[in-house]
Each structure stands twice: as C-alpha cells, then as structure tokens.
Design an enzyme around this catalytic site. Structure first.
Site, PDB file in Angstrom:
ATOM      1  CG  HIS A 284      15.703  60.562 -49.021  1.00 16.30           C
ATOM      2  ND1 HIS A 284      16.231  60.726 -50.281  1.00 16.30           N
ATOM      3  CD2 HIS A 284      14.972  59.424 -49.073  1.00 16.30           C
ATOM      4  CE1 HIS A 284      15.841  59.717 -51.052  1.00 16.30           C
ATOM      5  NE2 HIS A 284      15.072  58.915 -50.343  1.00 16.30           N
TER       6      HIS A 284
ATOM      7  CG  ASP B 164      13.955  52.614 -53.493  1.00 17.25           C
ATOM      8  OD1 ASP B 164      13.132  53.452 -53.051  1.00 17.25           O
ATOM      9  OD2 ASP B 164      15.181  52.817 -53.476  1.00 17.25           O
ATOM     10  CG  HIS B 165      13.579  52.283 -48.978  1.00 19.57           C
ATOM     11  ND1 HIS B 165      14.690  52.187 -48.155  1.00 19.57           N
ATOM     12  CD2 HIS B 165      13.984  52.967 -50.083  1.00 19.57           C
ATOM     13  CE1 HIS B 165      15.709  52.790 -48.742  1.00 19.57           C
ATOM     14  NE2 HIS B 165      15.307  53.282 -49.904  1.00 19.57           N
TER      15      HIS B 165
ATOM     16  CG  HIS C  42      11.320  57.204 -51.692  1.00 17.26           C
ATOM     17  ND1 HIS C  42      12.521  57.857 -51.541  1.00 17.26           N
ATOM     18  CD2 HIS C  42      10.404  58.163 -52.005  1.00 17.26           C
ATOM     19  CE1 HIS C  42      12.351  59.156 -51.759  1.00 17.26           C
ATOM     20  NE2 HIS C  42      11.074  59.367 -52.027  1.00 17.26           N
TER      21      HIS C  42
ATOM     22  CG  HIS D 127      12.227  56.730 -46.999  1.00 21.80           C
ATOM     23  ND1 HIS D 127      13.191  55.771 -46.734  1.00 21.80           N
ATOM     24  CD2 HIS D 127      12.407  57.093 -48.299  1.00 21.80           C
ATOM     25  CE1 HIS D 127      13.918  55.587 -47.821  1.00 21.80           C
ATOM     26  NE2 HIS D 127      13.467  56.359 -48.800  1.00 21.80           N
TER      27      HIS D 127
ATOM     28  CG  ASP E 105      17.164  55.944 -49.345  1.00 20.58           C
ATOM     29  OD1 ASP E 105      17.835  54.943 -49.022  1.00 20.58           O
ATOM     30  OD2 ASP E 105      16.360  55.953 -50.295  1.00 20.58           O
TER      31      ASP E 105
ATOM     32  CG  HIS F 188      20.106  53.047 -52.048  1.00 24.76           C
ATOM     33  ND1 HIS F 188      19.550  52.468 -53.177  1.00 24.76           N
ATOM     34  CD2 HIS F 188      19.116  53.764 -51.474  1.00 24.76           C
ATOM     35  CE1 HIS F 188      18.278  52.835 -53.283  1.00 24.76           C
ATOM     36  NE2 HIS F 188      17.983  53.621 -52.255  1.00 24.76           N
TER      37      HIS F 188
HETATM   38 ZN   LIG Z   1      14.342  56.924 -50.711  1.00 22.44          ZN
END
Ligand SMILES: [Zn+2]
Length: 256
Positions: A115, A61-62, A59, A57, A134, A172
């Site tokens: 998410h 942090d990915h 985001h 996805h 996530d 995570h």
């Molecule tokens: Zn995420």
C-alpha cells in the site's frame, strides 16, 4: 497478562483509529489517529493518557492527529523508520522484526510493503491482536499506492500466516463494498453469502465489522486466496501464479 483493552475510534469518513491499553502498566497506544478530536474524546471518556502514538504508514488519514495528541500528552510518535521523512515529528522509527513494548505487552513489527513502501503492521502475539493499517482489510486489501503486486502479495501472505484466532484491526470500514466485490467474483460461494449477510446486519445496526479474525479472512477474503485452485478457477485464472492472480483481482477491485 496477554489481555489488552482495545477501543475502536471511528475517525473521518470511514477510518478507524485504535486505543490499546496494557492494563498492568496502564500504558496506552493511540494507533493511526487520522484526526485528533475523536481520539482525544475517547481518551477522556476512558480516563486514559496515551504513552505512545503509533502509526502504520504515512498517509494523512492515519497521521493528521499525531502532532496534536503528542503536544497534548507529551508522548512520543512511533512508526515506520522507512517513512521517517514523510511522517512529521516521528520520534522513534521501527522496522521489520523490531519489537514495540507497550507496558508488559510486546508487538512484533512486520514490514508490509505494498500500500505504501514502508508500511508496517503491529502484531501483539500475546493478546493475538493485529493492527494492520491499510494492508489487510476485512474481506479486502489496500490499494497499491506505492508498491507492486509482488510486494503486497508477500505482505498479505505474512499476515495470513499469523495465528488463526488473531483479531484483525484494520484502518478502514470498507467491508460492505468488499463483501459485494467478493460475491461478484464468486456468486456461488455460500461462506461468502453468509458472511456478507452478517456484515450487512452489523452495519445496519451501526456497528463496526472489526475486529475480524485471521481464520475468517483466510476463508472469505479474496485477496488471501489467490493461491487456492478453487478460487483461481472461479475467477477464470486457473493455472496462473498467485502474484498474477492477485494483480488481476486487485485491478478488478480498482475498477469495481
Ligand atoms: Zn493509506
């Protein structure tokens, strides 16, 4: 043929990126590289070259490491077509039911909105390995950043239905908090107490709690149990439908 070599790469504060290698061809996917440096270091250590960067996805942090890894190794970035406008440099978009080929291995793309709206999971059926970003966490699930509870519950049900020996590689390391929350909901659940102790032991030893298995998640992940009568009764929601139970449990987790 079914085996894959999988390296867990801790990145940022509590994210996991993954390196997945199909040994017959040497093809390697770098999954959800939230930072380039630790992923490149793991590649160098192993002597691997990524053939693909794969994301679940949009985001940051990915995805923050994608551009640097693409540039360093000249490999394409593959991810959810539905989030193409939000993922810079996406070369190939995939959607529900598509197949992602990694050498001789194949991953089924499963749309898992909730998410984020376009979130996807990758299920390597031969190796029984799930990369779910996530959506599903060990003993938990992602926040509803974009989707509603109906969508997330439907996504979780699809992942729950995969082979029970399937290994769950999530985005995570949130397991200790998730275990505490699960026990808050059901203090008398002995399966939960056993699992929480195991999680504590792993973390105290500095080890990741991934991979989990689909079977373990079915047993001890509260978010997968919203249609179980015993669970609904334990959380004071007897007789409510599964989506309502899921929405309420997710709300309680947000406030936990
Ligand atoms: Zn995420």
């Amino acid at each position: 043929m079914a085996e894959l070599e999988i390296e867990i790469v801790p990145v940022l504060r509590d994210n996991y990126a993954y390196l997945v290698r199909e040994p017959a061809s040497g093809a390697v996917a770098a999954i959800d590289p939230g930072a380039a440096a630790p992923v490149r270091a793991a590649l160098e250590r192993r002597g691997w070259r990524p053939s693909h960067v794969l994301v679940t996805h949009h985001h940051h942090d990915h995805t923050a490491g994608c551009a640097e890894i693409k540039a360093a190794y000249g490999c394409p970035l593959v991810g959810p077509r539905a989030e193409a406008v939000r993922i810079a440099g996406l070369d190939e978009g995939l959607g529900d039911g598509d197949t992602f080929a990694l050498g001789r291995a194949a991953a089924e793309v499963i749309a898992t909105p909730g998410h984020t709206l376009g979130h996807v999971a990758f299920w390597f059926a031969g190796a029984k390995a799930l990369f779910c970003g996530d959506t599903l966490f060990v003993m938990g699930c992602g926040r509803l950043s974009e989707g509603g509870p109906e969508a997330m519950w439907a996504s979780l049900k699809r992942l729950r239905a995969l082979a029970e020996e399937g290994r769950v590689y999530c985005g995570h390391e949130y397991t200790e908090t998730n275990a505490r929350f699960a026990l808050r909901l059901e203090p008398g659940n002995s399966a939960l107490r056993t699992r929480a102790a195991e999680v504590e032991r792993l973390r105290a030893a500095g080890r990741p709690t991934v991979p989990s298995t689909i079977a373990e998640e079915r047993r001890t992940n509260p978010f997968l149990r919203c249609d179980e009568d015993a669970f609904r009764a334990a959380v004071g929601l007897a007789g409510k439908d599964a989506v309502a139970v899921f929405a309420e449990v997710r709300r309680r987790k947000d406030a936990f």
